[in-house]
Motif scaffolding. Structure first.
Motif, mmCIF file in Angstrom:
data_model
loop_
_atom_site.group_PDB
_atom_site.id
_atom_site.type_symbol
_atom_site.label_atom_id
_atom_site.label_comp_id
_atom_site.label_asym_id
_atom_site.label_seq_id
_atom_site.Cartn_x
_atom_site.Cartn_y
_atom_site.Cartn_z
ATOM 1 N N ALA A 179 0.842 -1.194 0.000
ATOM 2 C CA ALA A 179 0.000 0.000 0.000
ATOM 3 C C ALA A 179 0.874 1.238 0.000
ATOM 4 O O ALA A 179 1.814 1.354 0.794
ATOM 5 C CB ALA A 179 -0.922 -0.014 1.212
ATOM 6 N N GLN A 189 -0.610 4.213 0.483
ATOM 7 C CA GLN A 189 -1.285 5.130 1.404
ATOM 8 C C GLN A 189 -1.987 4.332 2.490
ATOM 9 O O GLN A 189 -2.542 3.254 2.243
ATOM 10 C CB GLN A 189 -2.305 5.998 0.665
ATOM 11 N N THR A 190 -1.952 4.906 3.685
ATOM 12 C CA THR A 190 -2.647 4.325 4.832
ATOM 13 C C THR A 190 -3.408 5.444 5.526
ATOM 14 O O THR A 190 -2.865 6.529 5.774
ATOM 15 C CB THR A 190 -1.662 3.681 5.813
ATOM 16 N N GLN A 221 -8.491 1.206 10.351
ATOM 17 C CA GLN A 221 -7.407 1.588 9.439
ATOM 18 C C GLN A 221 -7.738 1.119 8.032
ATOM 19 O O GLN A 221 -8.338 0.058 7.843
ATOM 20 C CB GLN A 221 -6.081 0.971 9.900
ATOM 21 N N GLN A 274 -6.233 6.469 8.782
ATOM 22 C CA GLN A 274 -6.903 6.048 9.997
ATOM 23 C C GLN A 274 -8.374 6.490 9.946
ATOM 24 O O GLN A 274 -8.774 7.350 9.174
ATOM 25 C CB GLN A 274 -6.225 6.678 11.219
ATOM 26 N N ASP A 314 -5.917 0.649 4.085
ATOM 27 C CA ASP A 314 -4.762 0.706 3.193
ATOM 28 C C ASP A 314 -5.258 0.702 1.758
ATOM 29 O O ASP A 314 -6.181 -0.053 1.396
ATOM 30 C CB ASP A 314 -3.850 -0.510 3.418
ATOM 31 N N TRP A 326 -2.421 0.695 -4.199
ATOM 32 C CA TRP A 326 -1.558 -0.491 -4.265
ATOM 33 C C TRP A 326 -0.540 -0.389 -5.387
ATOM 34 O O TRP A 326 -0.832 0.071 -6.489
ATOM 35 C CB TRP A 326 -2.412 -1.749 -4.430
ATOM 36 N N LYS A 386 -8.785 -2.788 8.274
ATOM 37 C CA LYS A 386 -8.376 -3.428 9.521
ATOM 38 C C LYS A 386 -9.383 -3.065 10.591
ATOM 39 O O LYS A 386 -9.676 -1.879 10.819
ATOM 40 C CB LYS A 386 -6.980 -2.959 9.924
#
Length: 784
Positions: free
Chosen positions: A263, A265-266, A356, A268, A358, A361, A300
């Protein structure tokens, strides 16, 4: 003149009574030996007068010496009389060549030695095709104690350039349960501890989006070389790849059907207030306009579980801090703080609230299938470094596969799609041969057979005044090669430059027929016989006008794989030859034991099969068949009798037996030829040994009595199909060995199961093979 024996056991009986029960391998015919003849000659005749007072002495008694001479003569005569009597019967004949001479009376010809045949591969260094001539000679590299063997090319053979193609096994990698993947090239961007997404390329189209992906954590990264020397990167994970990596319960797809992603970019979850109303919507902490519809999201949850979903809707929303109702624009904007953020709707829904996300890709690298450590299959798909050349009009060709150890197997290669494709499927492989990559495919195949050519040998001169002239070939043994269920000779004869034909016998031949007959003597030298003018033509008179061409060399001994590679003749463009597959099919001449069995049966069959024993006899005449057993049974489906013929124990035995009985069996009687089933046996024996004999010799004798191929109880020539083995037979075989006093323990084990009963049956179509003999020798106590 003689005294009574001190001990009854010393009594000499003359003449000896002769008794020959049926089934014995020796014949008793002697009425006495030197001792008994001497004793009888020293006895006074009834009413003896002239010598009544004679008392023989050991000193200078010529009369006693004369009697002893007669005893010697009688001993010798009876010894040879017994040998002559034994050699007059097929079962008891023991003198060299006697069995061959007896079966010749029956019209039975013992099978001669056969030459091995096989396929070699040629490598050429020419850019253009070339043709190798028939008769090209190749010699083996003999091992210790062995002699070189010569093979020759059977026919003119066209060769394509090179002859060798690098081959890589194409096999789908079942990622489920593995802890590693392989990527093309040398990668330096992957770090230990990094979390990656492994996902099927068609995951978005799958109906079950809960499968086809896995989240993996990198444990180690190593850079390696594949079988062709190309750089690859192996990534090892800290746990097994779960079974849900498969998109469905079907066969695993190739590794190239998957992507390994990281990923970029992540995000929250939005941290203020309660703005995540369900499991299919998430508010992100800020604006992320790259997360558009169709983007893959790895969600997540609060429990740490991951869910892969697709964005179905993108929206932006403003949340107002320090306001009574943060989702409604305030009447006094200066009093609050606006916080814009992204709201994503996705499917499928997450199992729990998302903490979270992600996305964005990027490919880590190109996944490739992990090559198998070995190949053991009846068919395999290969990727070649160049297209496989095919003969004109053909869609496939026979090839050899050679592995890294020089071992190989033969198969048929068929290109995929078109003749220019670099992928082929190789079928008809020997499933018992294990190949260790890297592999190479050899397509310039040379059919060869054993035997060195003798060209234009002058046998002698014809003489029309003589009947049944005969000549002996200078080289031996004459090469015979398998042909169908039988064999053919390589001998050709010309008389006055006209070729004459070989026939099995002179019976029924015309007086002017240009034919000849061959036979082998005890030393396997070939005698060539011609007619007498009544059955077969006589030879015309001439000087050196009988000329032969033939090949010599045969036997069961054959070069091992990789050793038949010495070119005895150079040829432009021919670089080398290889034999990753050993040649097979050679055979020694029929031993006397087999002649005793087959010759009488041949008289009963006369080339036709009626009884079950006839089918056995015809099958055993085939060079490939070592054992045969026929059973009468009933075919319930067709409601008629059926003969089941079991044969063993060579791979080609079934085909060879079918050819042997095809012309001799009744077409109205159904015959089913089946391979016999090998039943492995382990024996554990504890034997009491005479201390006067060497332990090594006793052990060798016992192993020979049980395992010798010709005479052993479990030997190829002895153990019949479907025959019960009794413990008493094992005891008898051991006790016949000199130095064996007793057998204290016998354990008969089949598949590691101890059989406690005294008789052991392999069942219909089965035969026992002694694989392991655990022998313990104990020495008997000695007494002073």
């Amino acid at each position: 003149m003689s005294q009574e024996p001190i001990c009854p056991c010393e009594e000499l009986i003359h003449p000896r009574p002769i008794s020959n029960p049926p089934g014995r391998d020796t014949l008793l015919y002697r009425v006495g030996d030197f001792a008994t003849f001497r004793e009888a000659l020293l006895q006074a005749r009834p009413g003896e007068q002239e010598l009544a007072g004679w008392r023989p002495s050991t000193r200078g008694d010529l009369a006693l010496q004369l009697l002893e001479w007669w005893a010697y003569l009688a001993d010798i005569l009876t010894f040879y009389n017994e040998r002559i009597a034994q050699d007059a019967y097929l079962r008891t004949a023991a003198s060299p060549g006697t069995v061959e001479r007896l079966v010749r009376v029956l019209g039975y010809r013992p099978r001669p030695g056969l030459g091995a045949t096989g396929v070699l591969a040629a490598l050429i260094n020419s850019r253009l095709p070339l043709t190798l001539p028939q008769g090209l000679a190749i010699q083996s590299k003999p091992g210790p104690g062995k002699k070189p063997e010569i093979f020759e090319l059977d026919e003119d053979t066209r060769l394509e350039p090179s002859g060798s193609l690098a081959a890589e096994v194409v096999a789908p990698t079942n990622l489920a349960g593995r802890t590693d993947v392989l990527l093309r090239g040398s990668l330096t961007t992957v770090r230990e501890g990094e979390q990656l997404l492994l996902v099927s390329k068609d995951w978005a189209k799958a109906s079950d989006k809960g499968r086809g992906y896995a989240v993996v954590t990198v444990q180690a990264v190593s850079r390696e070389k594949d079988s062709r020397g190309r750089s690859v990167t192996r990534i090892t994970f800290d746990d097994d790849i779960p079974g849900t990596i498969r998109p469905s319960n079907s066969e695993p797809a190739p590794a190239t059907n998957y992507r390994l992603l990281r990923a970029s970019q992540t995000a929250q979850r939005f941290p203020y207030g309660s703005v995540n109303p369900g499991n299919s919507t998430v508010h992100l902490e800020s604006i992320f306009r790259s997360a558009r519809s169709g983007e893959q999201l790895l969600l997540k949850s609060t429990s740490g579980a991951f869910t892969l979903s697709l964005v179905t809707n993108y929206a932006e929303q403003v949340w107002y801090a320090n306001d009574a109702n943060p989702t409604i624009p305030p009447t006094e904007p200066a009093a609050v703080i606006p916080i814009p953020h992204t709201v994503l709707t996705f499917s499928p829904a997450a199992a729990a609230a998302t903490v979270q996300v992600d996305f964005g890709w990027q490919e880590v690298g190109e996944l490739i299938d992990i090559p198998p450590a070995s190949v053991l299959a009846s068919g395999v798909t290969l990727a070649l470094d160049a297209p496989l050349p095919l003969p004109q009009g053909a869609t496939s060709r026979l090839v050899l596969l050679e592995d890294s150890k020089g071992q190989g197997t033969q198969g048929r290669a068929t290109p995929f799609g078109s003749t220019t494709a670099n992928q082929v499927h190789v079928s008809e492989l020997d499933s018992q041969t294990e190949l260790i990559p890297p592999l190479r495919l050899l397509h310039n195949l040379l059919p060869v057979s054993r035997g060195a050519t003798v060209a234009r040998e002058v046998l002698g001169s014809g003489d029309s005044s003589r009947a049944n002239q005969s000549f002996v070939l200078q080289k031996s043994p004459l090469t015979y090669l398998r042909e169908g269920a039988g064999y053919r000779s390589t001998l050709r004869i010309w008389v006055d430059s006209i070729e004459w034909k070989e026939v099995p016998s002179f019976y029924g031949q015309a007086p002017d027929a240009h034919i000849f007959v061959t036979r082998e003597d005890e030393e396997q030298k070939t005698q060539v016989l011609f007619g007498d003018g009544v059955q077969g033509a006589r030879l015309p008179t001439g000087l050196g006008n009988v000329v032969a061409s033939y090949r010599h060399g045969s036997g069961a001994s054959a070069p091992e794989a990789g050793t038949l590679s010495v070119l005895l003749q150079s040829h432009p463009g021919l670089q080398s030859v290889r034999n990753p597959v050993p040649v097979t099919g050679g055979a020694d001449p029929d031993p006397a034991a087999k002649l005793r069995q087959l010759a009488p049966r041949s008289v009963l069959t006369f080339g036709r099969a009626i009884s079950a024993g006839d089918y056995e006899a015809l099958a055993l005449e085939s060079p490939s068949v070592n054992r045969a057993r026929a059973y009468w049974t009933f075919d319930t489906e067709q409601q008629r009798p059926l003969i089941k013929l079991y044969v063993g124990d060579t791979p080609e035995a079934k085909t060879s037996a079918e050819l042997a009985i095809r012309s001799a069996s009744d077409p109205q009687r159904r015959v089913e030829v089946l391979p016999a089933q090998e039943k492995p046996v382990q024996l554990k024996l504890e034997v009491l040994k005479d201390p006067r004999f060497l332990a090594e010799e006793v052990e060798k004798g016992i192993r020979r009595a049980l395992m010798d191929p010709e005479t052993g109880l479990f030997g190829v020539k002895t153990a019949r199909i479907g025959t019960t083995v009794y413990n008493s037979q094992i005891y008898e075989a051991c006790l016949r060995v000199p130095g064996t006093l007793a057998v204290h323990l016998l354990l008969f084990m089949h598949w590691d199961v101890i059989e406690t009963w005294p008789n052991h049956s392999p069942g219909e179509g089965g035969f026992y093979v002694l694989e392991d003999l655990k022998l313990t020798l104990k020495e008997a106590a000695t007494h002073a």
